[in-house]
Scaffold this motif. Structure first.
Motif, PDB file in Angstrom:
ATOM      1  N   GLY A   1       0.835  -1.193   0.000  1.00 34.70           N
ATOM      2  CA  GLY A   1       0.000   0.000   0.000  1.00 34.70           C
ATOM      3  C   GLY A   1       0.869   1.242   0.000  1.00 34.70           C
ATOM      4  N   ALA A   2       0.275   2.360  -0.427  1.00 35.98           N
ATOM      5  CA  ALA A   2       0.992   3.641  -0.340  1.00 35.98           C
ATOM      6  C   ALA A   2       1.341   3.911   1.123  1.00 35.98           C
ATOM      7  N   ASP A   3       0.505   3.439   2.037  1.00 33.64           N
ATOM      8  CA  ASP A   3       0.747   3.660   3.475  1.00 33.64           C
ATOM      9  C   ASP A   3       2.134   3.191   3.895  1.00 33.64           C
ATOM     10  N   PHE A  10      -5.158  13.738   4.081  1.00 36.55           N
ATOM     11  CA  PHE A  10      -5.023  12.356   4.531  1.00 36.55           C
ATOM     12  C   PHE A  10      -4.254  12.315   5.853  1.00 36.55           C
ATOM     13  N   THR A  14      -1.213  16.199  -1.804  1.00 35.63           N
ATOM     14  CA  THR A  14      -2.137  15.146  -2.227  1.00 35.63           C
ATOM     15  C   THR A  14      -2.968  15.661  -3.391  1.00 35.63           C
ATOM     16  N   ASN A  29      -7.581  14.257  -0.466  1.00 31.57           N
ATOM     17  CA  ASN A  29      -8.596  13.625   0.369  1.00 31.57           C
ATOM     18  C   ASN A  29      -8.667  14.487   1.625  1.00 31.57           C
ATOM     19  N   ASP A  60       1.128  12.646  -3.349  1.00 32.78           N
ATOM     20  CA  ASP A  60       0.331  11.427  -3.193  1.00 32.78           C
ATOM     21  C   ASP A  60      -0.800  11.452  -4.222  1.00 32.78           C
ATOM     22  N   TYR A  94      -5.597   8.857  -5.833  1.00 25.45           N
ATOM     23  CA  TYR A  94      -6.899   8.907  -6.540  1.00 25.45           C
ATOM     24  C   TYR A  94      -6.773   9.435  -7.964  1.00 25.45           C
ATOM     25  N   THR A 104      -1.424   3.883  -5.871  1.00 24.91           N
ATOM     26  CA  THR A 104      -1.903   2.670  -5.210  1.00 24.91           C
ATOM     27  C   THR A 104      -2.819   1.871  -6.127  1.00 24.91           C
ATOM     28  N   SER A 150      -5.231   0.327  -4.512  1.00 27.57           N
ATOM     29  CA  SER A 150      -6.397   0.210  -3.616  1.00 27.57           C
ATOM     30  C   SER A 150      -7.655   0.817  -4.206  1.00 27.57           C
ATOM     31  N   LYS A 151      -7.501   1.878  -4.980  1.00 24.53           N
ATOM     32  CA  LYS A 151      -8.676   2.649  -5.391  1.00 24.53           C
ATOM     33  C   LYS A 151      -9.118   2.241  -6.795  1.00 24.53           C
ATOM     34  N   ARG A 172      -3.496  -4.794  -0.209  1.00 27.61           N
ATOM     35  CA  ARG A 172      -2.389  -3.928   0.196  1.00 27.61           C
ATOM     36  C   ARG A 172      -1.259  -3.918  -0.824  1.00 27.61           C
TER      37      ARG A 172
HETATM   38  C1  LIG Z   1      -4.586  10.240  -0.063  1.00 26.97           C
HETATM   39  C2  LIG Z   1      -4.403   8.791   0.270  1.00 26.97           C
HETATM   40  N1  LIG Z   1      -3.198   8.243   0.135  1.00 26.97           N
HETATM   41  C3  LIG Z   1      -2.988   6.950   0.421  1.00 26.97           C
HETATM   42  C4  LIG Z   1      -4.017   6.156   0.875  1.00 26.97           C
HETATM   43  C5  LIG Z   1      -3.732   4.754   1.267  1.00 26.97           C
HETATM   44  O1  LIG Z   1      -3.405   3.985   0.166  1.00 26.97           O
HETATM   45  P1  LIG Z   1      -3.063   2.455   0.332  1.00 26.97           P
HETATM   46  O2  LIG Z   1      -4.349   1.705   0.465  1.00 26.97           O
HETATM   47  O3  LIG Z   1      -2.336   2.131  -0.935  1.00 26.97           O
HETATM   48  O4  LIG Z   1      -2.196   2.308   1.540  1.00 26.97           O
HETATM   49  C6  LIG Z   1      -5.298   6.682   1.036  1.00 26.97           C
HETATM   50  C7  LIG Z   1      -6.398   5.835   1.529  1.00 26.97           C
HETATM   51  O5  LIG Z   1      -7.497   6.209   1.779  1.00 26.97           O
HETATM   52  C8  LIG Z   1      -5.490   8.045   0.733  1.00 26.97           C
HETATM   53  O6  LIG Z   1      -6.683   8.631   0.904  1.00 26.97           O
END
Ligand SMILES: Cc1ncc(COP(=O)(O)O)c(C=O)c1O
Length: 375
Positions: A104-106, A130, A175, A179, A203, A206, A231, A233-234, A242
């Protein structure tokens, strides 16, 4: 040397904790989907989950088959994620030596902190945004310099420039789309910020919902101080697996390789990402359906007397709530099995954020919101 067994009480053990950790507020985990459903007294299938910007259209159908068919789940994954980085290189059009894959980006946000932060170093965060940037900063012992966004959620460029000269922070987190509001950063803004003596982390979690032409990921080839995060994820609907990635200058990436965990992206996540890239034409078609649904959702919301949606480039719509309490609106929707995001934070207490769901989710939301507006 003789060692003595020293009797230690619990509180002595607590003294061994890093002081940074002791000063962090206790973690409030989000409730898992099944617990939420249970709390609301509804089966999970009846919950409309519009609170976490997941992709409710789900992953490519090829992903489930590929996961059922994994050849080597008993063997550790490639620590260099070669196949995934090569496929990403073809997809984005930058060399794989600039690409890093993470859980994940996290995970990559945390790794960036570990790469740069010594105790007491500073980062710039531009809320509302975020939450993980300031969270990871705190965990890694950084101080966060907060530069609030303006009333329309755009960046306060002057204040950022000033803060860079006053505080000499190492990292600036941006970002685009942001978000929670869904706004994009312009090229002029990015150029101004890249000229500062700071590492800029852009980041783009999205970006596919804004149109891929709005990505600035290839700018990492020209700007050594730029890192771009993305990511699966979206847009690819793989939040539960992840997997994310980042684009870095080759010099920075060499240093990042030194500190990564060897097996950070699982075999399953890697396979799901590879299959998603193979099926990207179909997935991007779904992204375009989500964009159409976003338009319909925003239109529907703008016709209600108490919610005022912001224009969004993400898979979510932020709304200001007027005339009734945002918290009560959030609770009234939860009672009907619709989860939206309420922010108990300054500047956002009268806001809710609604992820774009399937077309019938928008229909149900419309019915319930119309009923609330006539109550
Ligand atoms: C701006 C932003 N960056 C990163 C993430 C997390 O991404 P990942 O699921 O790849 O960890 C989110 C998740 O909501 C997000 O809103």
């Amino acid at each position: 040397m003789k060692t003595e067994h020293i009797k230690t009480t619990d509180s002595n053990y607590m003294d061994l904790l890093r002081s940074t950790v002791r000063s962090i507020e206790p973690y409030v985990p989000i409730l898992p989907f099944e617990v939420l459903a249970d709390n609301l007294g509804r089966p999970i299938q009846e919950i409309i989950k519009l609170d976490a910007n997941e992709n409710l259209y789900g992953p490519s159908s090829l992903v489930r088959d590929a996961l059922a068919d994994l050849d080597y789940p008993h063997i550790y994954p490639d620590p260099e994620n070669r196949a995934l980085r090569k496929a990403l290189s073809d997809f984005i059009g930058i060399p794989s030596e600039n690409i890093f894959a993470g859980a994940g980006a996290d995970e990559i946000i945390d790794l960036i902190m570990r790469l740069f932060i010594d105790q007491g170093d500073k980062i710039i965060d531009c809320p509302p945004t975020f939450g993980m940037y300031s969270f990871d900063a705190a965990v890694n012992g950084a101080e966060t310099v907060v530069i609030e966004r303006k009333d329309d959620f755009t960046l306060d460029l002057e204040a950022i420039v000033e803060a860079v000269s006053v505080y000499a922070p190492k990292l600036l987190f941006l970002t685009s789309p942001n978000n929670p509001d869904g706004g994009l950063i312009s090229d002029e803004e990015l150029h101004t910020l890249l000229a500062l003596p700071i590492i800029v982390i852009l980041d783009e979690a999205y970006i596919e919902f804004a149109g891929i032409e709005n990505s600035r990921i290839d700018w990492v080839l020209e700007h050594e101080n730029l890192i771009v995060l993305r990511t699966f994820s979206k847009w690819a609907g793989l939040a539960g697996l992840r997997v994310g990635y980042g684009a870095f200058s080759v010099g920075l990436l060499k240093e990042l390789w030194k500190i990564k965990q060897p097996y950070n992206v699982s075999v399953a996540a890697t396979e799901a990402a590879l299959v998603s890239l193979d099926d990207s034409v179909n997935l991007l078609q779904v992204v375009s359906e989500i964009r159409s649904e976003r338009k319909r959702l925003s239109q529907m919301l703008s016709e209600l007397p108490f919610v005022f949606p912001y224009p969004s480039h993400g898979n979510f719509v932020l709304c200001q709530v007027k005339g009734i309490s945002a918290l009560e609106l959030h609770q009234a929707l939860s009672a009907e099995g619709i989860l939206v995001r309420y922010f108990d934070k300054p500047r956002l207490r009268d806001h809710i954020r609604i992820s774009v769901g399937l077309s019938h989710h928008t229909d149900v939301l419309e019915t319930i919101l119309s009923r609330i507006s006539t109550e």
